[in-house]
Design an enzyme around this catalytic site. Sequence first.
Site, PDB file in Angstrom:
ATOM      1  N   ASP A  25      65.398 -19.989 -31.847  1.00  0.00           N
ATOM      2  CA  ASP A  25      65.739 -20.301 -30.448  1.00  0.00           C
ATOM      3  C   ASP A  25      67.174 -20.811 -30.278  1.00  0.00           C
ATOM      4  OD1 ASP A  25      63.156 -19.732 -29.723  1.00  0.00           O
ATOM      5  OD2 ASP A  25      62.502 -21.831 -29.602  1.00  0.00           O
ATOM      6  N   GLY A  58      63.457 -28.545 -28.321  1.00  0.00           N
ATOM      7  CA  GLY A  58      64.243 -29.773 -28.503  1.00  0.00           C
ATOM      8  C   GLY A  58      65.197 -29.733 -29.693  1.00  0.00           C
ATOM      9  N   LYS A 111      64.085 -25.881 -22.782  1.00  0.00           N
ATOM     10  CA  LYS A 111      63.756 -24.541 -22.252  1.00  0.00           C
ATOM     11  C   LYS A 111      62.249 -24.426 -22.056  1.00  0.00           C
ATOM     12  CE  LYS A 111      61.828 -22.783 -26.255  1.00  0.00           C
ATOM     13  NZ  LYS A 111      60.404 -22.567 -26.441  1.00  0.00           N
ATOM     14  N   ALA A 117      56.657 -29.681 -28.807  1.00  0.00           N
ATOM     15  CA  ALA A 117      56.289 -29.497 -27.403  1.00  0.00           C
ATOM     16  C   ALA A 117      56.469 -28.055 -26.927  1.00  0.00           C
ATOM     17  CB  ALA A 117      57.143 -30.426 -26.529  1.00  0.00           C
ATOM     18  N   GLY A 118      57.173 -27.220 -27.715  1.00  0.00           N
ATOM     19  CA  GLY A 118      57.472 -25.851 -27.271  1.00  0.00           C
ATOM     20  C   GLY A 118      58.616 -25.818 -26.278  1.00  0.00           C
TER      21      GLY A 118
HETATM   22  O1  C5P Z   1      63.021 -20.092 -36.380  1.00  0.00           O
HETATM   23  P1  C5P Z   1      62.291 -21.384 -36.311  1.00  0.00           P
HETATM   24  O2  C5P Z   1      62.682 -22.303 -37.444  1.00  0.00           O
HETATM   25  O3  C5P Z   1      62.345 -22.057 -34.989  1.00  0.00           O
HETATM   26  O4  C5P Z   1      60.769 -21.023 -36.546  1.00  0.00           O
HETATM   27  C1  C5P Z   1      59.803 -21.946 -36.947  1.00  0.00           C
HETATM   28  C2  C5P Z   1      58.616 -21.193 -37.526  1.00  0.00           C
HETATM   29  O5  C5P Z   1      57.978 -20.435 -36.483  1.00  0.00           O
HETATM   30  C3  C5P Z   1      59.000 -20.161 -38.573  1.00  0.00           C
HETATM   31  O6  C5P Z   1      59.030 -20.723 -39.844  1.00  0.00           O
HETATM   32  C4  C5P Z   1      57.913 -19.129 -38.436  1.00  0.00           C
HETATM   33  O7  C5P Z   1      56.762 -19.553 -39.137  1.00  0.00           O
HETATM   34  C5  C5P Z   1      57.562 -19.178 -36.959  1.00  0.00           C
HETATM   35  N1  C5P Z   1      58.238 -18.095 -36.183  1.00  0.00           N
HETATM   36  C6  C5P Z   1      57.781 -16.806 -36.291  1.00  0.00           C
HETATM   37  N2  C5P Z   1      58.387 -15.808 -35.569  1.00  0.00           N
HETATM   38  C7  C5P Z   1      59.417 -16.093 -34.737  1.00  0.00           C
HETATM   39  C8  C5P Z   1      59.881 -17.419 -34.611  1.00  0.00           C
HETATM   40  C9  C5P Z   1      59.273 -18.408 -35.346  1.00  0.00           C
HETATM   41  O8  C5P Z   1      56.831 -16.515 -37.028  1.00  0.00           O
HETATM   42  N3  C5P Z   1      59.967 -15.107 -34.043  1.00  0.00           N
END
Ligand code: C5P
Length: 305
Positions: A155, A120, A17, A116-117
């Site tokens: 995501d 993945g 994405k 990479a954002g």
């Molecule tokens: O949810 P995910 O594991 O992909 O998020 C990785 C890290 O990104 C989280 O531990 C958090 O530090 C940060 N994050 C956040 N706010 C979001 C999504 C992610 O602060 N809405």
Amino acid sequence: MRSRAIPTQLRVEAPAKVNLHLAVVARRADGFHELETVMSTVNLFDTLDLGKRDDGRIEFFWQSGLARTGIRLLDPALMPTDDRNLVVRAALLLKNYAKSSEGASIVLTKRIPTEAGLGGGSTDAAATLWGLNRLWNLNLQTADLVELAAQLGSDVPFFAMRTGLALCHGRGERIQTLSSGDAPAIVMAKPASGLSTAAVFRACHPGVGGMLSERDLSGLREGRWSALARSLRNDLQRPAAELNRDVTRLQRDFDRFGLPFHAMSGSGSTWFGLCDTLCQARRCAGVLRARGWPWVFAGNCRAVA
Ligand code: C5P
């Protein structure tokens, strides 16, 4: 009566994405951030090959699907094969939720770079939920899979919805599908170095700038990218550029193309640009490769496998 054969092996494609927009609205008490983001899938895929196992175990391997794998594009340290991997966690979560005695062998071919954002890890987890739901004949609905997906990462629900373009709120898990016209062509490039999502979020300052209007949302549905360029933004761009100088170098290279819209995806370090045609995307990709960027991709938005 129609009988539907239950497969014993299944291949699932997991798309990457990009975030066409990512506004960080507020920092929450649980440490996450409240977002307003627009995500689109891209026709860059990881592949999962799933097979049934009789012994109830989950067995997982991954291999590189990248021709020129720089260690920093697919960092093995970020891809363990035990239950720290989102794929294994997704399989175990589904197995427990459905109280299933089934097992699976999962072989993941990675083409989406790590850090990479591009989502993945999240897309692999969603593809695991979706694929094992079929392989194990669990008959769970999309809504059930989306709920499980939210337990795996912010995501993952977007990918579990299997929609091409969506406006997402909350941590990213509240999803509103945006029906859309033609999918634009896209060019993406990534420096050798990646960025940790948690580190970029920690360095960002929420709550600056406005939200998308109804007019912006119709612009998104109709693909009026040049007009939207003023409204769309990524609040993680600035902290990402502070943490990784390559991000600004990449931005400058994209500036030269005069594309209708270009931005960083998610927490970086990938930069992408929307193009009028696939031909234009490929031309830009050639220039970016010649400039020495180690990972470059030209394709289309809104691929749903
Ligand atoms: O949810 P995910 O594991 O992909 O998020 C990785 C890290 O990104 C989280 O531990 C958090 O530090 C940060 N994050 C956040 N706010 C979001 C999504 C992610 O602060 N809405």
